[in-house]
Design a protein around this motif. Structure first.
Motif, PDB file in Angstrom:
ATOM      1  N   ALA A 115      -2.091   3.116   7.655  1.00  0.00           N
ATOM      2  CA  ALA A 115      -3.196   2.419   8.314  1.00  0.00           C
ATOM      3  C   ALA A 115      -2.888   0.948   8.505  1.00  0.00           C
ATOM      4  O   ALA A 115      -3.137   0.375   9.569  1.00  0.00           O
ATOM      5  CB  ALA A 115      -4.472   2.603   7.496  1.00  0.00           C
ATOM      6  N   ARG A 116      -2.328   0.297   7.467  1.00  0.00           N
ATOM      7  CA  ARG A 116      -2.020  -1.125   7.591  1.00  0.00           C
ATOM      8  C   ARG A 116      -0.875  -1.352   8.575  1.00  0.00           C
ATOM      9  O   ARG A 116      -0.843  -2.361   9.278  1.00  0.00           O
ATOM     10  CB  ARG A 116      -1.675  -1.707   6.224  1.00  0.00           C
ATOM     11  N   PRO A 131       0.833  -1.204   0.000  1.00  0.00           N
ATOM     12  CA  PRO A 131       0.000   0.000   0.000  1.00  0.00           C
ATOM     13  C   PRO A 131       0.868   1.255   0.000  1.00  0.00           C
ATOM     14  O   PRO A 131       2.044   1.216   0.362  1.00  0.00           O
ATOM     15  CB  PRO A 131      -0.798  -0.114   1.306  1.00  0.00           C
ATOM     16  N   ASP A 159      -1.373   6.989   2.958  1.00  0.00           N
ATOM     17  CA  ASP A 159      -2.211   6.776   4.144  1.00  0.00           C
ATOM     18  C   ASP A 159      -2.596   5.310   4.310  1.00  0.00           C
ATOM     19  O   ASP A 159      -2.743   4.827   5.432  1.00  0.00           O
ATOM     20  CB  ASP A 159      -3.476   7.636   4.047  1.00  0.00           C
ATOM     21  N   ALA A 160      -2.742   4.609   3.189  1.00  0.00           N
ATOM     22  CA  ALA A 160      -3.104   3.190   3.287  1.00  0.00           C
ATOM     23  C   ALA A 160      -1.988   2.397   3.951  1.00  0.00           C
ATOM     24  O   ALA A 160      -2.245   1.500   4.767  1.00  0.00           O
ATOM     25  CB  ALA A 160      -3.392   2.628   1.896  1.00  0.00           C
TER      26      ALA A 160
END
Length: 433
Positions: free
Chosen positions: A186-187, A179, A182-183
């Motif tokens: 988040a992960r 990712p 931001d992804a």
């Protein structure tokens, strides 16, 4: 050409490869052959072959390269002999540009850092429960054997094997990709939560005879180190650094947490048995974060640091600890945070104030009545304290901790009013004993 290492070095070299290289090698195999199940089996076969041949021939000068080559050969053998089965099995889709690079036999164009991070993030997929993600991460990324994962989670080996199989199936068809932006952040947070869950399970066993399960806590720390290593320098790693500092500070007390198999409260621990090197590393991690925005991991780490820098329990800066818990209530309120805050209130303002702070706490299990019993004892209310200890013991399913609660109840007649409580909670913030 360098001399081949002696056969006597085989066992430590293989153990080091399992510990340090499993996740990276598995990620490279998955990227190349698109099959998580096949890659895992082939790598396991390669380690078994190494265990047979290295003690006889001596370990290779490049153990990771030997293992990767052996695993690739086994993968190709299985693909040739099991084509019909292979077509029916779930596959992990790999983005086109990665596929083009991954098909080089040498694998020289692959970035092991990227591939390992992809595997870490895949195991922490939100489709999985936190416990399933933690177990799968321990197995695939860190190479912990299934039997050991089962033991750490208090499951039988067949049950854990079935759960790991179900977790793998849930990931069938997921993209093995990295990712962005931001992804990725988040992960990465999911990975941190998984590691935190595993660490907490190590220091708060729900049942059984163990007071702590140091092995699980150590593997959780290793996972955070992997995550920290593979995240790019441009990525904000402040929360990961805070989490690692928190874990190191808690883990540094492992040798002092028990005596003869029974828990020892923080205030009573022999601080000379704390691991100073881990405390120093944690404090170095926290130094640049003191001006960072407050976060749950950072605030918990700062609380743990206050204990670590105190030469003795009576010198602990409880006022600063209480201030940190006040901040935690503001940004991450939970019953366990309020429970720990009540302990800090009692240390700063006395047991009666601590009992008032407990009045608004609703928490299932034995930890709330255990803290209430401690505070009632300090307030001189022995009859009520005895009842609270009995209630806590009745709810406690951990054998050693239950014995500890009953022993404290039995000493009520000789305790002095005003004796220190210490940090008697061991819930979501894995702070004690």
């Amino acid at each position: 050409m360098a001399d081949r290492p002696s056969s006597g070095e085989a066992a430590p070299r293989l153990e080091a490869a399992l510990r340090d290289e499993w996740g990276r090698l598995l990620a490279l195999l998955v990227a190349q052959y698109h099959r998580l199940d096949l890659a895992e089996d082939a790598l396991g076969d390669a380690f078994e072959a190494a265990a047979r041949t290295w003690p006889v021939q001596g370990p290779p000068t490049n153990p990771a390269g030997w293992l990767l080559t052996a695993a690739r050969r086994r993968t190709l053998d299985r693909l040739r002999s099991e084509q019909a089965l292979a077509r029916a099995m779930p596959r992990l889709a790999v983005e086109a540009e990665l596929t083009a690079r991954a098909r080089h036999d040498s694998g020289a164009d692959l970035d092991p850092v990227d591939e390992r991070l992809r595997l870490v993030l895949l195991c922490a997929h939100p489709r999985l429960s936190r416990e399933a993600a933690a177990a799968l991460t321990l197995r695939l990324v860190l190479g912990v054997p299934t039997a050991d994962v089962a033991r750490l989670f208090l499951q039988s080996t067949p049950t854990m094997a079935a759960r790991l199989t179900r977790a793998r199936k849930k990931l069938a068809g997921e993209r093995f990709e990295l990712p962005r932006g931001d992804a990725l952040t988040a992960r990465s947070a999911v990975v941190g939560d998984v590691a935190y869950l595993a660490f907490t399970a190590g220091y708060a066993p729900a049942s059984g005879d163990d007071v702590v399960r140091v092995g699980l806590a150590g593997e959780a720390i290793r996972l955070v180190r992997v995550l920290r290593d593979v995240l790019r320098a441009s990525t904000d790693r402040s929360d990961v650094d805070a989490l690692l500092a928190l874990m190191l500070l808690q883990h540094s007390r492992r040798d002092a947490r028990t005596v003869d198999g029974r828990p020892v409260l923080l205030a009573d621990q022999d601080r000379s048995r704390w691991h100073g090197d881990e405390i120093a590393e944690a404090l170095d991690l926290l130094a640049p974060l003191t001006a960072a925005p407050a976060s749950p991991y950072l605030l918990q780490a700062l609380v743990a640091a206050e204990h670590a820098i105190s030469p003795a329990a009576q010198h602990t800066a409880w006022e600063r600890i209480l201030a940190r818990y006040d901040e935690l209530v503001e940004i991450a309120d939970s019953p366990v945070v309020r429970l720990n805050r009540a302990v800090a209130v009692a240390e700063v303002h006395g047991p009666r104030a601590g009992l008032e702070a407990l009045a608004s706490v609703a928490l299932r299990g034995h930890r709330l009545p255990a803290v209430r019993a401690e505070l009632l004892a300090r307030a001189g209310r022995a009859t009520e304290a005895r009842e609270a200890y009995d209630a806590a013991a009745a709810l406690c399913t951990n054998t050693a901790e239950r014995g500890h609660l009953l022993a404290r109840r039995d000493r009520l007649g000789t305790d002095h009013d005003g004796a220190p409580v210490g940090d008697v909670t061991r819930g979501r913030a894995p702070a004690a004993p």
